[in-house]
Design an enzyme around this catalytic site. Structure first.
Site, short mmCIF file in Angstrom:
data_model
loop_
_atom_site.label_atom_id
_atom_site.label_comp_id
_atom_site.label_asym_id
_atom_site.label_seq_id
_atom_site.Cartn_x
_atom_site.Cartn_y
_atom_site.Cartn_z
N HIS A 34 2.02 1.49 1.03
CA HIS A 34 2.46 0.67 2.10
C HIS A 34 1.53 0.87 3.44
O HIS A 34 0.73 1.77 3.49
CB HIS A 34 3.89 0.96 2.54
CG HIS A 34 3.97 2.32 3.02
ND1 HIS A 34 4.16 3.41 2.12
CD2 HIS A 34 4.09 2.71 4.41
CE1 HIS A 34 4.33 4.61 2.80
NE2 HIS A 34 4.39 4.00 4.17
N HIS A 114 -3.39 1.87 7.59
CA HIS A 114 -3.91 2.40 6.44
C HIS A 114 -3.11 2.56 5.47
O HIS A 114 -1.77 2.40 5.35
CB HIS A 114 -4.22 3.90 6.73
CG HIS A 114 -3.04 4.96 7.03
ND1 HIS A 114 -2.65 4.88 8.13
CD2 HIS A 114 -2.82 5.78 6.23
CE1 HIS A 114 -1.50 5.99 8.11
NE2 HIS A 114 -1.51 6.42 6.88
#
Length: 170
Positions: A34, A114
């Site tokens: 995620h 990220h």
């Protein structure tokens, strides 16, 4: 209860991340790959309905969020974390800022979009993984049309409480 807000990437990007996370991320079984928009924050059950309304309004302000990955990076020397770097975009940054200001949360870290591949690595593991992945080419582009409000279960895993589709207001 602990809540968080995240974007889940598409299947191809999730498969790539999971192929590495399986070995290098101790949180592999607790949450899918995620992009964290808002790290964990505390909220009472009574507050969630109001938070949900605010998130629905925020989602209506965006139509899609570009997700572009072109390289691997690391948070070293702060921490031994290796990740897929999400290229910054105006929409992603604005969404993050609007979530922070609307919910009144204070982020623990600066916003660096990220997808974590490895964390809590020893220095040798970090060097090995980062050196290896840095030599590889990564090129993923997709658009996300939703974000998710997650909550933490007693066993430490995270699950979706509600999904918010971008561009739609209920």
């Amino acid at each position: 209860m602990k809540y968080g807000i995240a974007i889940f990437p598409g299947k191809e990007l999730q498969d790539l991340a999971n192929s590495l996370r399986k070995r290098y991320d101790p949180k592999y079984a607790l949450i899918p790959p995620h992009i964290t928009l808002i790290g964990d924050f505390e909220a009472e059950n009574e507050e969630i309905e109001e938070i949900s309304k605010k998130l629905t309004t925020i989602a209506s302000h965006y139509h899609s969020i570009p997700i572009k990955v072109s390289k691997v990076s690391s948070f070293k020397p702060v921490s031994n974390v290796v990740y897929l770097k999400i290229e910054p975009s105006t929409d992603l940054e604005h969404l993050h800022q609007e979530l922070i200001s609307t919910l009144g949360v204070s982020p623990e870290h600066p916003f660096v979009p990220h997808i974590t591949l490895g964390q809590n690595l020893s220095s040798d593991e970090h060097l090995d993984l980062y050196s290896n992945l840095r030599m590889q080419n990564f090129h993923f582009e997709e658009k996300s049309d939703r974000f998710h409000l997650l909550y933490e279960l007693e066993n430490g895993s995270w699950t979706v409480y509600e999904t918010f589709r971008l561009g739609k207001e209920s």
